[in-house]
Design a protein around this motif. Structure first.
Motif, PDB file in Angstrom:
ATOM      1  N   GLU A 233      -4.855   1.883   3.179  1.00  6.25           N
ATOM      2  CA  GLU A 233      -4.990   3.256   2.718  1.00  6.25           C
ATOM      3  C   GLU A 233      -4.996   4.253   3.868  1.00  6.25           C
ATOM      4  O   GLU A 233      -4.705   5.431   3.679  1.00  6.25           O
ATOM      5  CB  GLU A 233      -6.284   3.418   1.906  1.00  6.25           C
ATOM      6  CG  GLU A 233      -6.315   2.610   0.616  1.00  6.25           C
ATOM      7  CD  GLU A 233      -5.203   3.014  -0.340  1.00  6.25           C
ATOM      8  OE1 GLU A 233      -4.809   4.192  -0.321  1.00  6.25           O
ATOM      9  OE2 GLU A 233      -4.714   2.145  -1.079  1.00  6.25           O
ATOM     10  N   GLU A 234      -5.312   3.802   5.063  1.00  7.50           N
ATOM     11  CA  GLU A 234      -5.377   4.700   6.215  1.00  7.50           C
ATOM     12  C   GLU A 234      -4.039   4.831   6.933  1.00  7.50           C
ATOM     13  O   GLU A 234      -3.913   5.629   7.856  1.00  7.50           O
ATOM     14  CB  GLU A 234      -6.424   4.193   7.210  1.00  7.50           C
ATOM     15  CG  GLU A 234      -7.839   4.192   6.649  1.00  7.50           C
ATOM     16  CD  GLU A 234      -8.807   3.447   7.553  1.00  7.50           C
ATOM     17  OE1 GLU A 234      -9.811   4.059   7.936  1.00  7.50           O
ATOM     18  OE2 GLU A 234      -8.558   2.282   7.889  1.00  7.50           O
ATOM     19  N   MET A 235      -3.063   4.076   6.523  1.00  5.93           N
ATOM     20  CA  MET A 235      -1.749   4.169   7.159  1.00  5.93           C
ATOM     21  C   MET A 235      -1.192   5.579   7.009  1.00  5.93           C
ATOM     22  O   MET A 235      -1.377   6.231   5.977  1.00  5.93           O
ATOM     23  CB  MET A 235      -0.789   3.159   6.521  1.00  5.93           C
ATOM     24  CG  MET A 235      -1.092   1.720   6.849  1.00  5.93           C
ATOM     25  SD  MET A 235      -0.088   0.560   5.866  1.00  5.93           S
ATOM     26  CE  MET A 235       1.577   1.008   6.376  1.00  5.93           C
ATOM     27  N   LYS A 236      -0.497   6.053   8.037  1.00  5.09           N
ATOM     28  CA  LYS A 236       0.024   7.415   8.022  1.00  5.09           C
ATOM     29  C   LYS A 236       1.283   7.561   7.187  1.00  5.09           C
ATOM     30  O   LYS A 236       1.697   8.681   6.879  1.00  5.09           O
ATOM     31  CB  LYS A 236       0.285   7.878   9.452  1.00  5.09           C
ATOM     32  CG  LYS A 236      -0.994   8.054  10.264  1.00  5.09           C
ATOM     33  CD  LYS A 236      -0.695   8.596  11.653  1.00  5.09           C
ATOM     34  CE  LYS A 236      -1.985   8.802  12.439  1.00  5.09           C
ATOM     35  NZ  LYS A 236      -1.711   9.312  13.813  1.00  5.09           N
ATOM     36  N   ALA A 237       1.914   6.459   6.843  1.00  4.59           N
ATOM     37  CA  ALA A 237       3.132   6.532   6.032  1.00  4.59           C
ATOM     38  C   ALA A 237       2.821   7.143   4.674  1.00  4.59           C
ATOM     39  O   ALA A 237       1.730   6.953   4.110  1.00  4.59           O
ATOM     40  CB  ALA A 237       3.734   5.147   5.848  1.00  4.59           C
ATOM     41  N   SER A 238       3.772   7.881   4.130  1.00  7.52           N
ATOM     42  CA  SER A 238       3.614   8.452   2.794  1.00  7.52           C
ATOM     43  C   SER A 238       3.451   7.324   1.783  1.00  7.52           C
ATOM     44  O   SER A 238       4.059   6.250   1.943  1.00  7.52           O
ATOM     45  CB  SER A 238       4.847   9.288   2.434  1.00  7.52           C
ATOM     46  OG  SER A 238       5.049  10.301   3.396  1.00  7.52           O
ATOM     47  N   PRO A 239       2.650   7.510   0.745  1.00  6.09           N
ATOM     48  CA  PRO A 239       2.432   6.434  -0.233  1.00  6.09           C
ATOM     49  C   PRO A 239       3.720   5.861  -0.792  1.00  6.09           C
ATOM     50  O   PRO A 239       3.848   4.643  -0.981  1.00  6.09           O
ATOM     51  CB  PRO A 239       1.588   7.120  -1.319  1.00  6.09           C
ATOM     52  CG  PRO A 239       0.907   8.242  -0.612  1.00  6.09           C
ATOM     53  CD  PRO A 239       1.863   8.716   0.430  1.00  6.09           C
ATOM     54  N   TRP A 240       4.710   6.741  -1.083  1.00  4.47           N
ATOM     55  CA  TRP A 240       5.958   6.244  -1.666  1.00  4.47           C
ATOM     56  C   TRP A 240       6.774   5.446  -0.656  1.00  4.47           C
ATOM     57  O   TRP A 240       7.527   4.562  -1.045  1.00  4.47           O
ATOM     58  CB  TRP A 240       6.776   7.403  -2.225  1.00  4.47           C
ATOM     59  CG  TRP A 240       6.855   8.587  -1.320  1.00  4.47           C
ATOM     60  CD1 TRP A 240       7.771   8.827  -0.350  1.00  4.47           C
ATOM     61  CD2 TRP A 240       5.957   9.693  -1.297  1.00  4.47           C
ATOM     62  NE1 TRP A 240       7.514  10.007   0.285  1.00  4.47           N
ATOM     63  CE2 TRP A 240       6.400  10.570  -0.272  1.00  4.47           C
ATOM     64  CE3 TRP A 240       4.820  10.040  -2.044  1.00  4.47           C
ATOM     65  CZ2 TRP A 240       5.750  11.763   0.031  1.00  4.47           C
ATOM     66  CZ3 TRP A 240       4.177  11.229  -1.732  1.00  4.47           C
ATOM     67  CH2 TRP A 240       4.634  12.069  -0.716  1.00  4.47           C
ATOM     68  N   GLU A 241       6.612   5.749   0.647  1.00  2.00           N
ATOM     69  CA  GLU A 241       7.321   4.968   1.656  1.00  2.00           C
ATOM     70  C   GLU A 241       6.759   3.543   1.691  1.00  2.00           C
ATOM     71  O   GLU A 241       7.509   2.568   1.806  1.00  2.00           O
ATOM     72  CB  GLU A 241       7.179   5.622   3.032  1.00  2.00           C
ATOM     73  CG  GLU A 241       7.729   7.025   3.129  1.00  2.00           C
ATOM     74  CD  GLU A 241       9.244   7.055   3.187  1.00  2.00           C
ATOM     75  OE1 GLU A 241       9.884   5.994   3.130  1.00  2.00           O
ATOM     76  OE2 GLU A 241       9.801   8.159   3.291  1.00  2.00           O
ATOM     77  N   LYS A 242       5.446   3.428   1.605  1.00  2.00           N
ATOM     78  CA  LYS A 242       4.832   2.095   1.565  1.00  2.00           C
ATOM     79  C   LYS A 242       5.246   1.353   0.300  1.00  2.00           C
ATOM     80  O   LYS A 242       5.559   0.153   0.343  1.00  2.00           O
ATOM     81  CB  LYS A 242       3.306   2.225   1.644  1.00  2.00           C
ATOM     82  CG  LYS A 242       2.813   2.781   2.971  1.00  2.00           C
ATOM     83  CD  LYS A 242       1.301   2.756   3.077  1.00  2.00           C
ATOM     84  CE  LYS A 242       0.633   3.805   2.246  1.00  2.00           C
ATOM     85  NZ  LYS A 242      -0.833   3.883   2.474  1.00  2.00           N
ATOM     86  N   GLU A 243       5.245   2.062  -0.824  1.00  2.00           N
ATOM     87  CA  GLU A 243       5.635   1.435  -2.084  1.00  2.00           C
ATOM     88  C   GLU A 243       7.070   0.921  -2.033  1.00  2.00           C
ATOM     89  O   GLU A 243       7.371  -0.171  -2.525  1.00  2.00           O
ATOM     90  CB  GLU A 243       5.487   2.439  -3.232  1.00  2.00           C
ATOM     91  CG  GLU A 243       4.047   2.789  -3.564  1.00  2.00           C
ATOM     92  CD  GLU A 243       3.950   3.984  -4.500  1.00  2.00           C
ATOM     93  OE1 GLU A 243       5.009   4.421  -5.005  1.00  2.00           O
ATOM     94  OE2 GLU A 243       2.834   4.481  -4.712  1.00  2.00           O
ATOM     95  N   ASP A 244       7.968   1.705  -1.411  1.00  2.00           N
ATOM     96  CA  ASP A 244       9.365   1.302  -1.334  1.00  2.00           C
ATOM     97  C   ASP A 244       9.521   0.038  -0.498  1.00  2.00           C
ATOM     98  O   ASP A 244      10.316  -0.853  -0.832  1.00  2.00           O
ATOM     99  CB  ASP A 244      10.211   2.431  -0.746  1.00  2.00           C
ATOM    100  CG  ASP A 244      10.359   3.606  -1.701  1.00  2.00           C
ATOM    101  OD1 ASP A 244       9.984   3.461  -2.879  1.00  2.00           O
ATOM    102  OD2 ASP A 244      10.842   4.673  -1.261  1.00  2.00           O
ATOM    103  N   ALA A 245       8.773  -0.036   0.610  1.00  2.88           N
ATOM    104  CA  ALA A 245       8.851  -1.229   1.455  1.00  2.88           C
ATOM    105  C   ALA A 245       8.343  -2.460   0.698  1.00  2.88           C
ATOM    106  O   ALA A 245       8.977  -3.529   0.722  1.00  2.88           O
ATOM    107  CB  ALA A 245       8.045  -1.019   2.731  1.00  2.88           C
ATOM    108  N   ILE A 246       7.224  -2.309   0.008  1.00  2.00           N
ATOM    109  CA  ILE A 246       6.670  -3.432  -0.750  1.00  2.00           C
ATOM    110  C   ILE A 246       7.618  -3.831  -1.874  1.00  2.00           C
ATOM    111  O   ILE A 246       7.816  -5.020  -2.153  1.00  2.00           O
ATOM    112  CB  ILE A 246       5.274  -3.058  -1.297  1.00  2.00           C
ATOM    113  CG1 ILE A 246       4.291  -2.894  -0.136  1.00  2.00           C
ATOM    114  CG2 ILE A 246       4.773  -4.101  -2.283  1.00  2.00           C
ATOM    115  CD1 ILE A 246       2.957  -2.301  -0.532  1.00  2.00           C
TER     116      ILE A 246
END
Length: 620
Positions: free
Chosen positions: A282-295
């Motif tokens: 949750e502390e990662m600086k990436a935008s939430p949707w960027e993390k979601e796209d990678a996952i």
């Protein structure tokens, strides 16, 4: 509390805050305005509204960090569509305007008569290109310098083509060059002193934050051939210098650059890509949707692992070891990463991409030329005017205050252009121009409005993706396909029209309470006045969001006041439809930030020639 009066200048700030999406946007794009145009099928109009404000609608419609969306009121008030209501897809609707706009050549401003002033922009990223557009349109002779063959800066070199096709960058940079902006491609500036000696009246530095942070842990030098800085690697991929990658790749870092690295590595043939971060997910600086796209693309994100060593054998990288930590917080909420005592983790890999941050680098600015730098190597600037200690040198974008995002760079560009225009007109650049504001009734009949307030109850629509076998097979296949015409209209109809304000007239109110009775969110109350903290607790529904203002009327006949909690107002217009005396009206609020040109200068003008410059055609 004092009454909120429509005639007061302070109400500009009040109503601006109420339009949460526009308030959150660094460039203050009039979001509801262009969304209504999309809903009406007027895509060219919607594109021009965006182009005037944020310069790169097609680029930002795909890549913006979307500060508008977390602010969107729809995400706060929607209750019927699940546990986690979602905001309007503002960013993707911007892309719709760009994709469906048709031919807008005839709507762009044309080459303006030059005013004799020359401005140099260092770097061809979004900040410099914004300065160039704003100033060229009002008569300045602008030259943009960049070391690459094409303009765009980090937009072109750092954002992968599967997110942003090159044709979109070419088109939107092309609109700017059509204004007569000179582009010196393949030209790196090696000396600010030399540049100033070439007769430029002002220089804007928009060179970004071009240096990636390295990670010096044991084994870094021995395995250097298989370890790459993320931003340099992405640029090499973008320009075709890198076309393959090892089968096992570790990406270090939790920002958007790390997400672009891991997704790019996946498309270049790596079958095992991991993102490993020292912080929590949750502390990662990436935008939430960027993390979601990678996952979504099958890339695991492993957190609370601190890099300990690059493991190598016979001069070649074979893996990395990590210390496993956990987060501990003190009484002030400050975080520390504490070793858990678990054995170090080892992950085999063939290559590592380091994306742990970026830094500014100004080796070309002589330290005795007059530009002061702070202890972090950043220029000392006036935060409002972006002027450096050398009066005719201005900074913006990542070069000003460190890495941010595209829309912030655009906002800096607008403000720097105003400063340069006023400076070269002989005016005080600290005297900033007020925005242009309109507040216009939308009433067309007793119960009829000039906008559609029948808000859709649909959940947020999902943007379709290309088939996985296609998207992952090539670095240049765009993943998101964008909304089609009909879906865009349905998504646009989710907008609550927050810029159509509820304006109250106390003298017309008979205190029948009809508006309070019909309000679907109980945001209207008639109560005795008091200070704000007291008043918030005595409303029909207590007002708990202190970030949103209260709208307070003048004193009514019963000595009470009308108080409306702007936090949960749906702008549905039911109060105005129900009111028997017309005390409520729905009025559209249009807020436009003043840009460079005659409107940003004092009425009498300055001493420079720029005061007489006029664009030959309006932008919208």
């Amino acid at each position: 509390m004092q009454p909120t009066r429509a005639a007061d200048p302070a109400l500009t700030a009040h109503f601006h805050r109420v339009v949460d999406c526009q308030w959150a946007c660094p460039a203050h794009t009039p979001v509801p305005e262009y969304i209504r145009l999309i809903a009406a099928g007027r895509h060219a109009d919607a594109y021009m509204v965006n182009w005037v404000s944020n310069v790169f609608p097609g680029v930002l419609g795909r890549t913006c960090d979307r500060p508008c969306e977390p602010a969107c009121r729809r995400g706060r008030v929607e209750e019927a569509n699940g546990e986690h209501p979602e905001p309007v897809a503002i960013c993707r609707l911007k892309r719709v305007a760009a994709d469906l706009k048709g031919d807008v050549h005839g709507r762009m401003p044309r080459f303006a008569q030059r005013n004799g002033k020359k401005v140099a922009c260092v770097g061809a990223g979004p900040a410099s290109m914004t300065v160039a557009r704003d100033l060229a349109a009002v008569g300045y002779d602008v030259t943009v310098f960049d070391g690459e063959a094409k303009a765009g800066g980090f937009i072109r070199s750092q954002i992968p083509r599967f997110r942003l096709p090159e044709s979109v960058i070419d088109e939107e940079c092309g609109w700017i060059f059509d204004l007569g902006v000179n582009f010196r491609s393949g030209t790196r500036i090696d000396s600010l002193r030399d540049l100033l000696g070439q007769g430029y009246d002002a220089v804007f530095v928009g060179s970004g934050a071009p240096r990636g942070r390295d990670l010096e842990v044991p084994g870094r030098q021995e395995a250097a051939a298989q370890i790459h800085l993320g931003i340099d690697w992405l640029a090499s991929v973008s320009f075709g210098h890198v076309s393959k990658v090892g089968q096992r790749v570790i990406v270090l870092g939790g920002g958007n650059t790390a997400m672009d690295c891991c997704r790019s590595a996946r498309r270049l043939g790596s079958s095992d890509v991991k993102v490993i971060v020292r912080s929590g997910f949750e502390e990662m600086k990436a935008s939430p949707w960027e993390k979601e796209d990678a996952i979504h693309e099958g890339i695991p994100i492993i957190n609370y692992h601190v890099p300990k060593a690059f493991v190598h054998a016979d001069g070649r990288l074979v893996g990395m070891s990590f210390e496993i930590v956990e987060a501990k917080y003190d009484e002030r909420g400050r975080r520390s990463l504490i070793p858990t005592g678990a054995p170090d983790a080892f992950f085999p890999c063939d290559e590592v991409l380091i994306a742990v941050g970026q830094e500014n680098a100004f080796p070309w600015i002589e330290r005795d030329v007059g530009v002061d730098f702070d202890k972090w190597g950043l220029p000392v600037l006036n935060e409002q005017t972006l002027q450096s200690s050398l009066p005719n040198v201005f900074f913006g974008g990542d070069a000003a205050f460190g890495p941010k995002n595209i829309i912030t760079a655009v906002a800096h560009g607008h403000q720097a252009a105003v400063s340069i225009d006023k400076f070269l007109s002989g005016e005080d650049i600290a005297q900033r121009p007020a925005p242009t504001v309109n507040l216009v009734s939308q009433k067309m009949g007793i119960h009829e409005w000039s906008y559609d307030n029948d808000i859709s109850v649909d959940a947020r629509h999902k943007v379709p993706w290309a088939a996985a076998e296609q998207a992952l097979a090539s670095i240049r296949v765009e993943v998101e396909l964008g909304f089609d015409y009909k879906t865009a209209i349905r998504e646009a109809e989710r907008c609550l029209n927050c810029d159509v304000q509820t304006v109250f007239s106390a003298p017309a109110c008979i205190e029948c309470d009809a508006c309070a009775d019909i309000c679907p969110t109980d945001c209207i109350s008639f109560v005795a006045n008091g200070d704000e903290a007291d008043l918030r607790g005595r409303l029909k529904a207590p007002s708990l969001n202190l970030a949103e203002p209260l709208y307070v009327s003048a004193e009514l006949k019963t000595k009470r006041v009308m108080v409306k909690d702007e936090d949960v107002c749906l702008h549905c217009g039911l109060c105005a439809e129900r009111c028997p005396t017309g005390a409520w009206d729905m009025q559209k609020f249009l807020f436009k930030v003043t840009q460079a040109g005659p409107l940003c200068r004092s009425p009498r003008g300055g001493s420079g020639d720029a005061a007489s410059a006029q664009p030959t055609k309006e932008a919208a």
